[in-house]
Write a protein that holds these residues in place. Structure first.
Motif, PDB file in Angstrom:
ATOM      1  N   CYS A 253       0.845  -1.192   0.000  1.00 33.64           N
ATOM      2  CA  CYS A 253       0.000   0.000   0.000  1.00 33.64           C
ATOM      3  C   CYS A 253       0.886   1.249   0.000  1.00 33.64           C
ATOM      4  N   SER A 254       0.484   2.245  -0.784  1.00 33.36           N
ATOM      5  CA  SER A 254       1.315   3.437  -0.973  1.00 33.36           C
ATOM      6  C   SER A 254       0.748   4.678  -0.290  1.00 33.36           C
ATOM      7  N   HIS A 255      -0.143   4.492   0.694  1.00 34.53           N
ATOM      8  CA  HIS A 255      -0.838   5.653   1.256  1.00 34.53           C
ATOM      9  C   HIS A 255      -0.366   6.091   2.636  1.00 34.53           C
ATOM     10  N   CYS A 256       0.343   5.245   3.370  1.00 32.69           N
ATOM     11  CA  CYS A 256       0.821   5.661   4.692  1.00 32.69           C
ATOM     12  C   CYS A 256       2.052   4.832   5.040  1.00 32.69           C
ATOM     13  N   PRO A 257       2.763   5.172   6.126  1.00 32.36           N
ATOM     14  CA  PRO A 257       4.043   4.507   6.411  1.00 32.36           C
ATOM     15  C   PRO A 257       3.954   3.117   7.023  1.00 32.36           C
ATOM     16  N   VAL A 258       2.746   2.564   7.217  1.00 40.35           N
ATOM     17  CA  VAL A 258       2.633   1.223   7.797  1.00 40.35           C
ATOM     18  C   VAL A 258       3.233   0.179   6.864  1.00 40.35           C
ATOM     19  N   GLY A 259       2.995   0.320   5.556  1.00 47.22           N
ATOM     20  CA  GLY A 259       3.517  -0.640   4.596  1.00 47.22           C
ATOM     21  C   GLY A 259       2.683  -1.894   4.488  1.00 47.22           C
ATOM     22  N   CYS A 260       1.362  -1.748   4.526  1.00 41.93           N
ATOM     23  CA  CYS A 260       0.471  -2.918   4.463  1.00 41.93           C
ATOM     24  C   CYS A 260       0.715  -3.737   3.204  1.00 41.93           C
ATOM     25  N   ASN A 261       0.751  -5.055   3.388  1.00 41.26           N
ATOM     26  CA  ASN A 261       0.876  -5.978   2.263  1.00 41.26           C
ATOM     27  C   ASN A 261      -0.488  -6.164   1.617  1.00 41.26           C
ATOM     28  N   ILE A 262      -0.560  -5.972   0.312  1.00 42.59           N
ATOM     29  CA  ILE A 262      -1.830  -6.078  -0.405  1.00 42.59           C
ATOM     30  C   ILE A 262      -1.655  -6.942  -1.643  1.00 42.59           C
ATOM     31  N   ILE A 278      -7.031  -2.810 -12.629  1.00 45.39           N
ATOM     32  CA  ILE A 278      -7.199  -3.270 -11.252  1.00 45.39           C
ATOM     33  C   ILE A 278      -8.686  -3.379 -10.949  1.00 45.39           C
ATOM     34  N   LYS A 279      -9.123  -4.562 -10.550  1.00 46.45           N
ATOM     35  CA  LYS A 279     -10.530  -4.770 -10.212  1.00 46.45           C
ATOM     36  C   LYS A 279     -10.781  -4.659  -8.721  1.00 46.45           C
ATOM     37  N   VAL A 301      -8.566   3.334  -2.828  1.00 45.98           N
ATOM     38  CA  VAL A 301      -7.895   4.424  -3.543  1.00 45.98           C
ATOM     39  C   VAL A 301      -6.810   3.853  -4.463  1.00 45.98           C
ATOM     40  N   HIS A 302      -7.261   3.329  -5.590  1.00 46.81           N
ATOM     41  CA  HIS A 302      -6.342   2.821  -6.602  1.00 46.81           C
ATOM     42  C   HIS A 302      -6.754   3.247  -8.005  1.00 46.81           C
ATOM     43  N   HIS A 303      -7.903   3.873  -8.135  1.00 49.32           N
ATOM     44  CA  HIS A 303      -8.433   4.199  -9.457  1.00 49.32           C
ATOM     45  C   HIS A 303      -7.580   5.224 -10.193  1.00 49.32           C
ATOM     46  N   PHE A 304      -6.758   5.973  -9.462  1.00 46.88           N
ATOM     47  CA  PHE A 304      -5.890   6.938 -10.124  1.00 46.88           C
ATOM     48  C   PHE A 304      -4.913   6.257 -11.073  1.00 46.88           C
ATOM     49  N   ALA A 305      -4.553   4.999 -10.764  1.00 47.18           N
ATOM     50  CA  ALA A 305      -3.584   4.294 -11.606  1.00 47.18           C
ATOM     51  C   ALA A 305      -4.148   4.027 -12.999  1.00 47.18           C
ATOM     52  N   ASP A 306      -5.464   3.850 -13.099  1.00 49.84           N
ATOM     53  CA  ASP A 306      -6.112   3.576 -14.388  1.00 49.84           C
ATOM     54  C   ASP A 306      -6.827   4.806 -14.945  1.00 49.84           C
ATOM     55  N   ALA A 307      -6.604   5.974 -14.345  1.00 49.99           N
ATOM     56  CA  ALA A 307      -7.370   7.164 -14.709  1.00 49.99           C
ATOM     57  C   ALA A 307      -7.068   7.609 -16.145  1.00 49.99           C
ATOM     58  N   PRO A 308      -8.097   8.014 -16.887  1.00 52.26           N
ATOM     59  CA  PRO A 308      -7.884   8.444 -18.277  1.00 52.26           C
ATOM     60  C   PRO A 308      -7.142   9.765 -18.402  1.00 52.26           C
ATOM     61  N   ASP A 309      -7.051  10.552 -17.323  1.00 49.47           N
ATOM     62  CA  ASP A 309      -6.355  11.846 -17.411  1.00 49.47           C
ATOM     63  C   ASP A 309      -4.889  11.740 -16.991  1.00 49.47           C
ATOM     64  N   HIS A 784      -9.834  10.590  -7.463  1.00 49.10           N
ATOM     65  CA  HIS A 784     -10.162   9.711  -8.588  1.00 49.10           C
ATOM     66  C   HIS A 784     -10.991   8.497  -8.163  1.00 49.10           C
ATOM     67  N   THR A 785     -11.234   8.347  -6.868  1.00 50.63           N
ATOM     68  CA  THR A 785     -12.098   7.271  -6.381  1.00 50.63           C
ATOM     69  C   THR A 785     -13.454   7.880  -6.024  1.00 50.63           C
ATOM     70  N   GLU A 786     -14.364   7.872  -6.978  1.00 50.14           N
ATOM     71  CA  GLU A 786     -15.667   8.502  -6.778  1.00 50.14           C
ATOM     72  C   GLU A 786     -16.438   7.855  -5.638  1.00 50.14           C
ATOM     73  N   LEU A 787     -16.165   6.584  -5.393  1.00 51.44           N
ATOM     74  CA  LEU A 787     -16.874   5.847  -4.345  1.00 51.44           C
ATOM     75  C   LEU A 787     -16.683   6.493  -2.970  1.00 51.44           C
ATOM     76  N   LEU A 788     -15.563   7.159  -2.766  1.00 50.24           N
ATOM     77  CA  LEU A 788     -15.264   7.759  -1.459  1.00 50.24           C
ATOM     78  C   LEU A 788     -15.630   9.239  -1.387  1.00 50.24           C
ATOM     79  N   ALA A 789     -16.302   9.756  -2.414  1.00 57.34           N
ATOM     80  CA  ALA A 789     -16.588  11.189  -2.466  1.00 57.34           C
ATOM     81  C   ALA A 789     -17.331  11.677  -1.227  1.00 57.34           C
ATOM     82  N   GLN A 790     -18.268  10.856  -0.717  1.00 55.36           N
ATOM     83  CA  GLN A 790     -19.035  11.277   0.454  1.00 55.36           C
ATOM     84  C   GLN A 790     -18.199  11.248   1.731  1.00 55.36           C
ATOM     85  N   ARG A 791     -17.070  10.533   1.708  1.00 51.24           N
ATOM     86  CA  ARG A 791     -16.268  10.374   2.919  1.00 51.24           C
ATOM     87  C   ARG A 791     -15.026  11.262   2.925  1.00 51.24           C
TER      88      ARG A 791
END
Length: 867
Positions: A253-262, A278-279, A301-309, A784-791
C-alpha cells in the motif's frame, strides 16, 4: 492461538499425535496437522461463539479414578476414554492432556451435512451470478460435505431483499446471509466500530446498520473478506469480475508509512480497450505488518492508476504550449538545461516514491550535477537520523506486545494517519499492555489508553520533558498525578514502543521531540550490570508517524540537504525545501526538478517565480506541471516494481500489476537516462539492478536483494489460497515478507542525545488553530475514487462551545491565518479545548504548530456566488 512459549499439551486427532501450547483450541490444533474441520462462524482472529455448529467433532477424555487421581486403563493397557453422549464444537473447546479427537466418523459427517442442509433452506441458488462464486466457503463445503438432495419444501423459502446498501461502500444481500456474525464481531472486537448489528430473531434475523452515514467505519471492506458467503460485497467490485478471471499480483500500500501488504486482482477488460486493469485490492497476510487487514483507503484508492487523465507522453513547452515530443528529445533537452544551470539547480521530491527512485534522484544531483540542493517537498516530521539509532529493533512485532509492555503515542492521531498501527496498538491494549497518549486534543485511541495526558497549546515539549524527568531515577524528580503514573508505567514496562508525530508542532520542535523520546528509550532499567535500556531490544524502539508511505526510504537514501545515503553527514549541506522555494522566488535558483510532488498546488511554492527552467515528473497535469517547461510522464506504483521502507524500517517489494499508461516510464529509469546524458554512465535496465546498486552504496541495505526481500515463512493463522472458509479471502503471502534493517542501538547503545535548555511553555495568547489529520484528505489520488466522495474530509473548523458563541453548528466560516484564508464549516464540540480551533480537511493549509487566527462568517454575497 495461545502463546507459543506456554506449557505444551499432547493430544491425538484422527490417530495423529500432536503437542500444542496450552489454551489452543481443538480447531486450531487440527489446522496445524492439516486436518480439515470445516467452519463458518469461527475465524482465527475473532473470539469463538460456536454458532454455526459445522465444526462439531467427537472428543474423548481420559477417565480419571477419583480415588487415586490416576488414569483408568483398559484391559489391553490403553487409557480408557469417555466420549460422552454427543458432539462438541471444536472452535470453543480447548485442548487438554490425553484428549482424543475424531473428525471423520459417520456421526460427525451426518452433523455437517445436516447443518449445511439447514443453512441452505432459504439460501438462494444463484451461484452462477454471485460475486463469491469461485471463492465461496458455503459452495465448497456443500460440495464436499453436503447432502446430494434437499428435503426442503421450497414453498417455505423466505425471500428477502437482494440489494441493501449498508452505506455507499458495502452492499448486503439478505438472502445470502447465514448469520455467522463474523462481520458484526469484526467490527466490534477488532475495529471497535460496532456500526452493524443483528435485528429480529429466528429466520427473520438480518444485519442492519444504525450509524449515520451507514456503515460508518474505515474498516468495512474487511467484512467482505471474512464473510463466508456472498452476503457482503463492496460497491467497487460487485458484479465486476469472477474470481477465476482475476490475476493476483503482490504489492505494498502506498498511502501511509505502515507498509500494508496487499494483493491487486487484475483483469483484461473490453471497456478499457483490452487493457489489464485493477478490479479490487485485498489484504495479503503479513503478521508483522498488517496481519490480514487493511483500511478502506488502502482498499479503494487505486483508481488513479487507471485514470484516463494520466500523463502518457513527454511534453515540452513551445510557443507557450506544452506539446508531445519523443523521449529522446525530452531527455536531451532536460539534461542540457540542468547542466547549463548546474551551479543553481535544485530538486524536490514527494514522499510516495520508491527507494530506487530516491537513489537515482540523489545520484543525479550529487554526482551528475554536483548539487546537494535536494529535499522532500514538505517536511512536517524530523528525526530520521534519530530513528536510525533507536528505531524499533529488527525482528519486532507489535502483535507480541501484551500485559507488562507499554506503548507511548505522542502528538499523533494513529487512527487518521496510520490506521493499521492504531488497530495494532488498540489490540495490544486489549491484551493488557499499558497505552499512554499525549496530545493536545482527543483521539480515537484515548478510550483504550491507561493514561491520557492533555497539554495546553504550546506546552507539548514541556510535557514530554517533564515526563522524561519523572522517568529518570537519577534526577530525584518525583511527582503525583497521571503524568507521574504514566512515567512509572513506561519505565516499568518490559517492552516499550514509542510513536511520535507532528500534530501541533513545528518542524524544529519535532526534531527536539524525537531526541527526547530517544533519551526515554535510552534510560536504563534495573541496577548495576543488569541495567538495560529499552533501545536496541526486540519489541522496543521509536516509530515515526511519517506523512507519506516512503519518507523513511527518503531519509535512508539521502533525500535531505544535510545527509547523504545512510545518514552520512555532508560537509557542505545543500538547500532545504524552504530555501529552495525562496530561491525560486528571488531568482537565486535557475532550474528546478520536481518529482512526484505538487508544491504549487499544495501552496508551498508561489508559481514558478524567476526560474529559467522547470521540469516536472508526474502522473497527472498538476498545478506545478502546468507551469513547467518539460513534463515527464511517470508510471504509478501499480505499473512497475520497486521497494518501499515502512516506518518500522521494513524494506518491502512490490510488483507490476498493470501495463504502463501510454509511454510512461518508471521514475528511476527516467532519472538514470538523464544521468547518462549528464555523464553518469550507461543506465540500468531493471529495478532489481537499481536496488543492487543502492544496496552497495547504502550500508543499511547491504544484506538485501530482491531475492531476500521475497523470502517467506509459515505464519499463524495459516491462510490458504484454497480453504477460504478458514481465514477468508485474504491472500497467502508467497511473494515476500520484507527485511528490517537494524537500528544502531542493536549493536551498541548510543549516548543520550543533547537537548536544548529545558523547554518553557510557548506563549499562545488569544485564539489559535492547529491542523489535525484526516484519513480521507482531499487530493489528486483520492479524488479519482468517486466511491469515497461522500467520505472525503470537508473543510471543517472544530470549535469549543465557548469559542462558538457567535456561530452555529454547520455555519460557513472564513478562517484567516496570516495572509491565507480558508473557507470552512463550523463544527461545535465539547471535546475541543477552549481557545483552540481544530482545522481539518483543508488541503494546502501551511500550518505548523499553533497559529493565531481570526474566524468570521462568510459574506452572504460570497455564499450566493459559490452556490
Amino acid at each position: 492461538m495461545s502463546d507459543q512459549n506456554s506449557v505444551m499439551v499432547s493430544l491425538t486427532i484422527d490417530d495423529k499425535d500432536i503437542s500444542v501450547p496450552k489454551g489452543t483450541l481443538v480447531v486450531e490444533a487440527a489446522k496445524l496437522l492439516d486436518t480439515e474441520i470445516p467452519v463458518f462462524c469461527y475465524h482465527p482472529k475473532l473470539e469463538s461463539i460456536g454458532a454455526c455448529r459445522l465444526c462439531m467433532v467427537e472428543i474423548g477424555l481420559p477417565v480419571i479414578d477419583r480415588a487415586t487421581g490416576e488414569k483408568v486403563l483398559e484391559a489391553d493397557g490403553s487409557v480408557k476414554l469417555n466420549f460422552g453422549k454427543g458432539q462438541v464444537t471444536s472452535c470453543t473447546t480447548v485442548v487438554s492432556e490425553g484428549m482424543v479427537v475424531r473428525t471423520q466418523t459417520d456421526g460427525v459427517k451426518k452433523t455437517r451435512a445436516d447443518m449445511l442442509e439447514f443453512l441452505l433452506t432459504s439460501h438462494p441458488l444463484d451461484c452462477p451470478v454471485c460475486d463469491k462464486g469461485g471463492e465461496c466457503p458455503l459452495q465448497d463445503l456443500t460440495m464436499t460435505y453436503g447432502h446430494d438432495t434437499s428435503r426442503m419444501d421450497f414453498q417455505d423459502k423466505i425471500r428477502l431483499d437482494k440489494r441493501v446498501p449498508l452505506g455507499e461502500l458495502i452492499v448486503l444481500d439478505k438472502e445470502r446471509c447465514i448469520q455467522c456474525a463474523r462481520c458484526i464481531r469484526f467490527q466490534d472486537e477488532v475495529a471497535d466500530d460496532p456500526v452493524i448489528e443483528f435485528h429480529m430473531r429466528g429466520r427473520r434475523l438480518e444485519i442492519v446498520t444504525f450509524s449515520d452515514p451507514g456503515f460508518d467505519s474505515i474498516w468495512g471492506g474487511n467484512t467482505t473478506d471474512i464473510c463466508p458467503v456472498g452476503a457482503l460485497t463492496t460497491s467497487d467490485f460487485r458484479f465486476g469480475a469472477r474470481p477465476w478471471e482475476l490475476n493476483p499480483v503482490a504489492s505494498i500500500c502506498s498511502h501511509c508509512p505502515v507498509g500494508c501488504n496487499i494483493t491487486m486482482d487484475t483483469r483484461r477488460e473490453a471497456a478499457s480497450g483490452g487493457r489489464r486493469v485493477i478490479k479490487r485490492i485485498s489484504p495479503r497476510q503479513n503478521e508483522a505488518v498488517n496481519e490480514i487487514w487493511i483500511c478502506d483507503k488502502g482498499r479503494f484508492v487505486h483508481h488513479f492508476a487507471d485514470a484516463p487523465d494520466r500523463l502518457t507522453h513527454p511534453l515540452v513547452r513551445r510557443d507557450g504550449r506544452l506539446e508531445p515530443v519523443s523521449w529522446d528529445e525530452a531527455l536531451d533537452f532536460v539534461a542540457g538545461k540542468l547542466q547549463q544551470h548546474k551551479a543553481a539547480v535544485a530538486g524536490i521530491a514527494g514522499g510516495r516514491l520508491s527507494n530506487e527512485d530516491y537513489f537515482e534522484f540523489q545520484r543525479l544531483f550529487r554526482e551528475g550535477l554536483g548539487s546537494g540542493n535536494i529535499d522532500l517537498a514538505e517536511r512536517r516530521l524530523a528525526g530520521g537520523d534519530v530513528v536510525a539509532q533507536v528505531g524499533i529493533a529488527s525482528g519486532s512485532n507489535l502483535l507480541d506486545l501484551k500485559k507488562g509492555d507499554a506503548v507511548l503515542v505522542v502528538t499523533a492521531n494513529l487512527h487518521e494517519e496510520s490506521p493499521v498501527w492504531w488497530l495494532r496498538v488498540k489490540q495490544a491494549a486489549d491484551r493488557g499492555a499499558n497505552v499512554v497518549v499525549i496530545n493536545v486534543c482527543e483521539t480515537r485511541l484515548d478510550k483504550h489508553a491507561t493514561h491520557v495526558i492533555r497539554y495546553a497549546p504550546g506546552q507539548g515539549l514541556k510535557t514530554v520533558s517533564d515526563l522524561l524527568a519523572l522517568a529518570r531515577v537519577d534526577t530525584g524528580t518525583t511527582g503525583e498525578g497521571d503524568l507521574a503514573a504514566a512515567a512509572t508505567a513506561l519505565m516499568e514496562a518490559q517492552n516499550l514502543v514509542v510513536f511520535y508525530g507532528a500534530e501541533g508542532l513545528t518542524y524544529p520542535e519535532t526534531d527536539t521531540l524525537a531526541r527526547m523520546l530517544a533519551n526515554l528509550l535510552l534510560l536504563k532499567q534495573g541496577e548495576g550490570d543488569d541495567a538495560k535500556a529499552h533501545a536496541g531490544r526486540v519489541n522496543n524502539g521509536l516509530i515515526p508517524v511519517w506523512s507519506y508511505a516512503n519518507e523513511q526510504g527518503a531519509w535512508d537514501l539521502g533525500i535531505h540537504p544535510a545527509y547523504g545515503p545512510a545518514y552520512k553527514a555532508l560537509a557542505e549541506p545543500g538547500l532545504s525545501a524552504a530555501d529552495i522555494y525562496a530561491g525560486v522566488d528571488d531568482g537565486s535558483l535557475k532550474a528546478l526538478f520536481v518529482m512526484g510532488a505538487d508544491p504549487v498546488g499544495d501552496g508551498l511554492m508561489n508559481g514558478r517565480g524567476k526560474l529559467s527552467f522547470l521540469v516536472v515528473q508526474e502522473l497527472f497535469m498538476s498545478e506545478t506541471a502546468a507551469l513547467a517547461d518539460v513534463v515527464l510522464p511517470a508510471q504509478s506504483w501499480a505499473e512497475r516494481e520497486g521497494t518501499f521502507t515502512s516506518g518500522e524500517r521494513r524494506v518491502q517489494r512490490y510488483y507490476p500489476a498493470i501495463p504502463p499508461m501510454g509511454e510512461a516510464r518508471p521514475d528511476w529509469q527516467i532519472l538514470a537516462q538523464i544521468g547518462e546524458r549528464a555523464g553518469l554512465g550507461k543506465p540500468l535496465i531493471a529495478a532489481s539492478l537499481a536496488f543492487k546498486e543502492l544496496a552497495k552504496a547504502v550500508a543499511l541495505y547491504k544484506d538485501m536483494t530482491y531475492q531476500t526481500l521475497s523470502r517467506v515463512e509459515q505464519q499463524w493463522p495459516i491462510i490458504s489460497s484454497t480453504e477460504f472458509y478458514y481465514g477468508g479471502t485474504a491472500h497467502i503471502n508467497s511473494q515476500g515478507l520484507g527485511q528490517q534493517w537494524a537500528a544502531g542501538a542493536e549493536s551498541g547503545v548510543p549516548a543520550p542525545y543533547d537537548l536544548p535548555a529545558e523547554p518553557k511553555p510557548t506563549s499562545v495568547d488569544g485564539f489559535r488553530i492547529v491542523r489535525i489529520p484526516a484519513l480521507y484528505m482531499p487530493g489528486t489520488l483520492i479524488n479519482h475514487t468517486e466511491l469515497l466522495a461522500q467520505r472525503v474530509a470537508r473543510p471543517t473548523l472544530y470549535l469549543n462551545p465557548t469559542d462558538a458563541v457567535n456561530f452555529a453548528d454547520g455555519e460557513p466560516l472564513a478562517v484567516t491565518v496570516g495572509d491565507e484564508t480558508f473557507d470552512v464549516e463550523a463544527a461545535v464540540s465539547d471535546s475541543v479545548p477552549a481557545g483552540l480551533g481544530l482545522l481539518r480537511g483543508v488541503p494546502g493549509a501551511r500550518l505548523a504548530g499553533f497559529e493565531p487566527a481570526t474566524v468570521t462568517r462568510r459574506p452572504v454575497a460570497e455564499l450566493v456566488a459559490a452556490a
